[in-house]
Design an enzyme around this catalytic site. Sequence first.
Site, short mmCIF file in Angstrom:
data_model
loop_
_atom_site.label_atom_id
_atom_site.label_comp_id
_atom_site.label_asym_id
_atom_site.label_seq_id
_atom_site.Cartn_x
_atom_site.Cartn_y
_atom_site.Cartn_z
N LYS A 11 0.87 -1.18 0.00
CA LYS A 11 0.00 0.00 0.00
C LYS A 11 0.89 1.22 0.00
CE LYS A 11 -4.46 0.68 0.12
NZ LYS A 11 -5.51 -0.28 -0.25
N ASP B 199 -6.92 4.15 -4.67
CA ASP B 199 -7.56 3.91 -3.37
C ASP B 199 -8.26 5.24 -3.05
OD1 ASP B 199 -7.55 1.76 -1.09
OD2 ASP B 199 -7.29 3.64 -0.05
N GLY C 75 -18.01 8.02 -3.32
CA GLY C 75 -16.89 7.95 -4.27
C GLY C 75 -17.01 6.74 -5.18
N ASN C 76 -15.88 6.34 -5.72
CA ASN C 76 -15.85 5.30 -6.74
C ASN C 76 -16.43 3.97 -6.24
OD1 ASN C 76 -15.00 4.10 -9.20
ND2 ASN C 76 -13.30 3.19 -8.06
N ALA D 106 -18.54 3.44 -3.58
CA ALA D 106 -19.98 3.60 -3.29
C ALA D 106 -20.77 3.62 -4.60
CB ALA D 106 -20.21 4.89 -2.51
N TRP D 107 -20.20 4.25 -5.61
CA TRP D 107 -20.85 4.35 -6.93
C TRP D 107 -21.08 2.97 -7.55
CZ3 TRP D 107 -17.84 3.28 -11.49
CH2 TRP D 107 -18.51 3.52 -12.69
N1 GLU Z 1 -7.20 0.02 -3.20
C1 GLU Z 1 -7.92 -1.15 -3.56
C2 GLU Z 1 -7.92 -2.13 -2.39
O1 GLU Z 1 -7.97 -1.70 -1.26
C3 GLU Z 1 -7.44 -1.75 -4.87
C4 GLU Z 1 -5.99 -2.11 -4.92
C5 GLU Z 1 -5.49 -2.54 -6.28
O2 GLU Z 1 -6.25 -2.60 -7.23
O3 GLU Z 1 -4.28 -2.82 -6.36
O4 GLU Z 1 -7.91 -3.32 -2.54
#
Ligand code: GLU
Length: 446
Positions: free
Chosen positions: A124, A164, A238-239, A241-242
């Site tokens: 992350k 994210d 956001g994305n 929830a959408w």
């Molecule tokens: N941020 C998203 C998650 O929490 C997607 C991560 C990704 O696609 O690498 O899983």
Amino acid sequence: MKVNNLMAELERKHPGESEYLQAVREVLESIEEIYNDHPEFERAKIVERMVEPDRIITFRVTWVDDSGQIQTNLGYRVQFNSAIGPYKGGIRFHAAVNQSMLKFLGFEQTFKNALTTLPMGGAKGGSDFSPKGKSDAEIMRFCQAFMLELWNNIGPDTDVPAGDVGVGGREIGYMYGMYKKLAREYNTGVLTGKGLTWGGSLIRPEATGFGALYFTEHMLRHAGKSIKDKTVAISGFGNVAWGAAQKATELGAKVIAISGPDGVIYNPNGMTAEKIDYMLELRASNRDIVAPFAERFPDSEFIAGKKAWSIKCDIALPCAFQNELNGDDARELLAGGTWCVAEVSNMGCTPEAIETFQKAGILFAPGKAVNAGGVATSGLEMTQNAQHLSWSAEEVDKKLHYIMSQIHSSCVRFGEQPDGTINYVKGANVAGFMKVAQAMLEQGVI
Ligand code: GLU
């Protein structure tokens, strides 16, 4: 392994990292029993190694705002675990981002990615940069400055970031542009969530929300229920929830609430295509408020300062931020008759809220299972990039659906209780853990 001893040691080593410590405790408590049945894990000190990230890259991000002022932010990439594949996970831009938050997210990502059935390790990244109120040009300059530091640490077989909170298609575009310029190669597999004309996958923007609803459908079906005609409260706009609002509506449920930091929209008539599209406009405005929804759609009402959990609903879907649903919210939902909660945000519920739901015996599933469709579809995007081709929306959606059904089956397999009910928290944690632990064991002490 004794959870309390291990946690005491981690608290000593990482004081104040509350989100990280919370996420680790939840996993350790779930796996304690099965871990202690495997002396080979204990001998290889799997847990002690697994709770620490492989490495954390931290850097300063300096950029110039529209008024000519120099701004300084912090940037991070937490490369948590690469036992089953290259590091993979999103980038978060939010004022509250710090090392603890990204460690918790990287830790969760490791197990989530293991659940997807695809070969991806956990990572992350992010920054304490807040997109709120920033112009498009400022966002571009920030993304470029962020990538200037990060680019040398990522790659299609090394570490593959994505979006994210605060990072969507626009930000991925600006970051990819800068990556390409620095690396001097058109290496699409280095980031996922890309635009459709330059290596992105159909269905990726919707995937987290769609996958969450596929998982919820499986969970309801397993309990002999259906989502049709049920009322659904969603937090966020956001994305994620959408996508959730869109799929819930398509499956015949009525989405009666969405929310923002400013309050909740009570939407008794449910969603229409126009309302769902408007959620995208709200996000793109960078204002981080949901109130304009009620001005645009007078059949809905804005209630300032209230959360989505104040609206009576059958199914609650936290889709915004960690710990957004606490013990009081859980009791309010139960009092209103809620009988299913599927966490779509990462660690959306506090430990007290989860305990409250589990004691009440309602259906509850954790984020690392429910929201895994996002990263799973990122994995499908990587496959398409590696093959230099793109699949149809139907093909991606079919694969996503299949992956979510597999994740549900894993949760059932590892989470089935003697009374026949499913502990989805335990099921998801044990299933993810066993896969990563086995791989670490086989790869020796590194
Ligand atoms: N941020 C998203 C998650 O929490 C997607 C991560 C990704 O696609 O690498 O899983």
